[in-house]
Design a protein around this motif. Structure first.
Motif, short mmCIF file in Angstrom:
data_model
loop_
_atom_site.label_atom_id
_atom_site.label_comp_id
_atom_site.label_asym_id
_atom_site.label_seq_id
_atom_site.Cartn_x
_atom_site.Cartn_y
_atom_site.Cartn_z
N ILE A 29 0.91 -1.13 -0.02
CA ILE A 29 -0.03 0.17 -0.06
C ILE A 29 1.05 1.05 -0.19
CG2 ILE A 29 -1.69 1.32 1.12
CD1 ILE A 29 -2.73 -1.17 2.49
N LEU A 30 0.65 2.13 -0.97
CA LEU A 30 1.54 3.27 -0.75
C LEU A 30 0.74 4.36 -0.04
CD1 LEU A 30 3.82 5.08 -2.11
CD2 LEU A 30 2.32 5.91 -3.86
N ILE A 31 1.32 5.22 0.84
CA ILE A 31 0.92 6.14 1.57
C ILE A 31 1.51 7.31 1.49
CG2 ILE A 31 0.86 6.73 4.20
CD1 ILE A 31 1.48 3.67 4.72
N THR A 36 1.72 17.94 -2.03
CA THR A 36 0.62 18.79 -2.97
C THR A 36 -0.08 17.88 -3.74
OG1 THR A 36 2.46 18.98 -4.60
CG2 THR A 36 2.57 20.45 -2.91
N PRO A 37 -1.21 18.27 -4.23
CA PRO A 37 -1.85 17.34 -5.27
C PRO A 37 -0.91 16.86 -6.28
CG PRO A 37 -3.19 19.17 -4.60
CD PRO A 37 -1.61 19.30 -4.07
N GLU A 38 -0.24 17.69 -7.13
CA GLU A 38 0.72 17.44 -8.07
C GLU A 38 1.71 16.23 -7.72
OE1 GLU A 38 -1.18 21.19 -8.57
OE2 GLU A 38 0.32 20.53 -6.95
N GLU A 39 2.25 16.30 -6.47
CA GLU A 39 3.25 15.20 -5.87
C GLU A 39 2.34 14.02 -5.85
OE1 GLU A 39 6.33 18.19 -3.32
OE2 GLU A 39 4.54 17.51 -2.47
N ALA A 40 1.20 14.28 -5.21
CA ALA A 40 0.46 13.06 -4.71
C ALA A 40 0.17 12.16 -6.03
CB ALA A 40 -0.92 13.29 -4.06
N VAL A 41 -0.25 12.87 -6.96
CA VAL A 41 -0.91 12.18 -8.29
C VAL A 41 0.52 11.43 -9.06
CG1 VAL A 41 -1.47 12.72 -10.76
CG2 VAL A 41 -2.58 13.58 -8.64
N ALA A 42 1.75 12.17 -9.07
CA ALA A 42 2.97 11.70 -9.59
C ALA A 42 3.42 10.44 -8.94
CB ALA A 42 4.03 12.87 -9.53
N ALA A 43 3.34 10.41 -7.82
CA ALA A 43 3.65 9.23 -6.90
C ALA A 43 2.78 8.04 -7.07
CB ALA A 43 3.79 9.68 -5.36
N ALA A 44 1.45 8.42 -6.95
CA ALA A 44 0.47 7.46 -7.41
C ALA A 44 0.48 6.96 -8.68
CB ALA A 44 -1.08 7.97 -7.11
N ARG A 45 0.71 7.64 -9.62
CA ARG A 45 0.77 6.95 -10.94
C ARG A 45 2.06 6.12 -11.23
NH1 ARG A 45 -0.85 12.54 -14.14
NH2 ARG A 45 -3.07 11.91 -14.55
N ALA A 46 3.42 6.42 -10.25
CA ALA A 46 4.54 5.71 -10.23
C ALA A 46 4.24 4.30 -9.64
CB ALA A 46 5.57 6.46 -9.53
N VAL A 71 -5.85 12.31 -6.51
CA VAL A 71 -5.39 11.23 -6.91
C VAL A 71 -6.59 10.56 -7.19
CG1 VAL A 71 -4.53 9.06 -5.96
CG2 VAL A 71 -3.45 11.21 -5.26
N VAL A 72 -7.95 10.67 -6.61
CA VAL A 72 -9.11 10.17 -7.15
C VAL A 72 -9.30 10.47 -8.49
CG1 VAL A 72 -11.67 10.18 -6.82
CG2 VAL A 72 -10.17 9.96 -4.68
N SER A 73 -9.23 11.60 -8.82
CA SER A 73 -9.55 12.12 -10.25
C SER A 73 -8.68 11.33 -11.21
CB SER A 73 -9.30 13.45 -10.73
OG SER A 73 -9.40 13.85 -11.69
N ALA A 74 -7.37 11.21 -10.87
CA ALA A 74 -6.12 10.48 -11.75
C ALA A 74 -6.53 9.00 -11.76
CB ALA A 74 -4.92 10.53 -11.06
N ALA A 75 -7.06 8.45 -10.99
CA ALA A 75 -7.54 7.08 -10.99
C ALA A 75 -8.67 6.61 -11.98
CB ALA A 75 -7.81 6.31 -9.51
N GLU A 76 -9.28 7.82 -12.09
CA GLU A 76 -10.47 7.50 -12.98
C GLU A 76 -11.19 6.45 -12.88
OE1 GLU A 76 -8.26 7.86 -16.69
OE2 GLU A 76 -8.11 9.73 -16.98
N GLY A 77 -11.45 6.04 -11.56
CA GLY A 77 -12.22 4.82 -11.19
C GLY A 77 -11.84 3.48 -11.45
N ARG A 78 -10.48 3.57 -12.19
CA ARG A 78 -10.03 2.05 -12.43
C ARG A 78 -9.39 1.32 -11.27
NH1 ARG A 78 -6.35 4.35 -17.29
NH2 ARG A 78 -6.00 5.79 -15.95
N ALA A 197 9.30 5.95 -1.32
CA ALA A 197 9.39 4.45 -2.01
C ALA A 197 9.34 4.66 -3.65
CB ALA A 197 8.66 3.50 -1.42
N THR A 198 8.75 5.80 -4.01
CA THR A 198 8.57 5.84 -5.39
C THR A 198 9.49 6.64 -6.11
OG1 THR A 198 7.28 7.79 -5.19
CG2 THR A 198 6.02 6.03 -4.96
N GLU A 199 10.59 6.94 -5.44
CA GLU A 199 11.61 8.06 -6.12
C GLU A 199 12.72 7.21 -6.34
OE1 GLU A 199 11.90 10.69 -2.78
OE2 GLU A 199 10.23 11.68 -3.33
N GLY A 200 13.67 7.45 -7.44
CA GLY A 200 14.82 6.88 -7.82
C GLY A 200 14.86 5.28 -8.02
N GLY A 201 13.59 4.90 -8.41
CA GLY A 201 13.73 3.43 -8.42
C GLY A 201 13.40 2.57 -7.33
N ALA A 202 13.21 3.05 -6.18
CA ALA A 202 13.21 2.54 -5.01
C ALA A 202 11.89 1.59 -5.01
CB ALA A 202 13.07 3.48 -3.80
N LEU A 203 10.81 1.81 -5.38
CA LEU A 203 10.05 0.91 -5.26
C LEU A 203 10.17 -0.36 -6.20
CD1 LEU A 203 6.77 0.50 -4.33
CD2 LEU A 203 5.95 1.68 -6.55
#
Length: 210
Positions: A29-31, A36-46, A71-78, A197-203
Motif C-alpha cells: 500500500i502506498l501512503i 501537494t496534489p501534483e506530488e500525490a498524483v505523480a507518486a500514485a502514477r508511479a 489522486v481520485v481524479s487521476a485514478a479515473e475509477g480504475r 519509495a516511489t523515488e529513484g527506482g526505490a519502489l
C-alpha cells in the motif's frame, strides 16, 4: 454487520476480501502524506505503473483533502484510492465525500469502525498489542494494520498468528526495501510504504525483494 446498538460484530462482509484482492498483485500500500496534489498524483502514477493497486492519501490536516481528490481524479475509477489517518467518523465521512473508497487509521476506534460498516467502506484500523487485535476481531475486523511496524518488528506479526489465526496483518511504519520481505515471511499479507519509495527506482527495488 452490526448489533442493535450499532456496534459491529462478527466478520464484516467484504472487508477482508477487499484488502486480500487489492494486495494480491503486489503486496504494497502506498501512503501519501503531506504532499501537494501534483506530488500525490505523480507518486500514485508511479506506484500504479509498478503494479501497486492500493494508494492512500492521509487526512490528518485539511491539506490532505485536495491531494486525495486529485489522486481520485487521476485514478479515473480504475483503481481504488483510500484515505489514511482516518481517526474519527467525521473524518471518514469527509474522505468518502472526496472520493475515498477505503479508509486506514493508525489506531482502532469503535465508532469509526461502525461508521465504515454503515457506509460500506472497507477499513483498516491500526493495532499494536494483543488486546487491540482481540478488540478488532470483536468488532468484526479481520485485516489490521500493525503500526508502527518498525517498533513491533516481524516477530510481532508471527507471534499474533498463534492466538489469533484468523487475523491478517499489513505492516506499516518504517518499512522499506531492507525489511519489507521480513514482514511478509513473518506472515503479513502486505506492507505500507511512503512516497519516498516511489523515488529513484526505490519502489521497483522493494518489489523485487518481495
Amino acid at each position: 454487520m452490526t448489533t442493535n446498538d450499532g456496534a459491529p460484530t462478527g466478520s464484516i462482509p467484504g472487508w477482508a476480501d477487499f484488502f486480500r484482492e487489492g494486495l494480491a498483485p503486489v503486496p504494497v500500500i502506498l501512503i501519501l502524506r503531506g504532499t501537494t496534489p501534483e506530488e500525490a498524483v505523480a507518486a500514485a502514477r508511479a506506484a500504479w505503473s509498478a503494479g501497486v493497486r492500493l494508494v492512500e492519501v492521509t487526512q490528518e490536516s485539511e491539506a490532505g483533502a485536495p491531494a486525495l481528490e486529485a489522486v481520485v481524479s487521476a485514478a479515473e475509477g480504475r483503481l481504488p484510492v483510500g484515505a489514511g489517518t482516518v481517526t474519527t467518523p467525521e473524518r471518514l465521512r469527509r474522505a468518502v465525500d472526496a472520493g475515498a473508497e477505503f479508509g486506514v487509521a493508525p489506531g482502532i476506534d469503535p465508532d469509526t469502525v461502525a461508521e465504515a460498516d454503515r457506509l460500506g467502506v472497507p477499513f483498516l484500523p491500526g493495532v499494536s498489542s494483543p488486546t487491540e487485535v482481540g478488540q478488532a476481531l470483536r468488532l468484526g475486523v479481520t485485516t489490521v494494520k500493525a503500526f508502527p511496524a518498525k517498533v513491533l518488528g516481524p516477530a510481532w506479526v508471527s507471534a499474533m498468528a498463534g492466538p489469533f489465526p484468523e487475523i491478517r496483518v499489513v505492516a506499516t511504519g518504517g518499512v522499506d526495501a531492507r525489511n519489507a520481505a521480513d514482514y511478509l515471511r513473518a506472515g503479513a499479507v502486505g506492507v505500507g510504504v511512503g512516497r519516498s519509495a516511489t523515488e529513484g527506482g526505490a519502489l521497483a527495488e522493494l518489489i523485487r525483494t518481495l
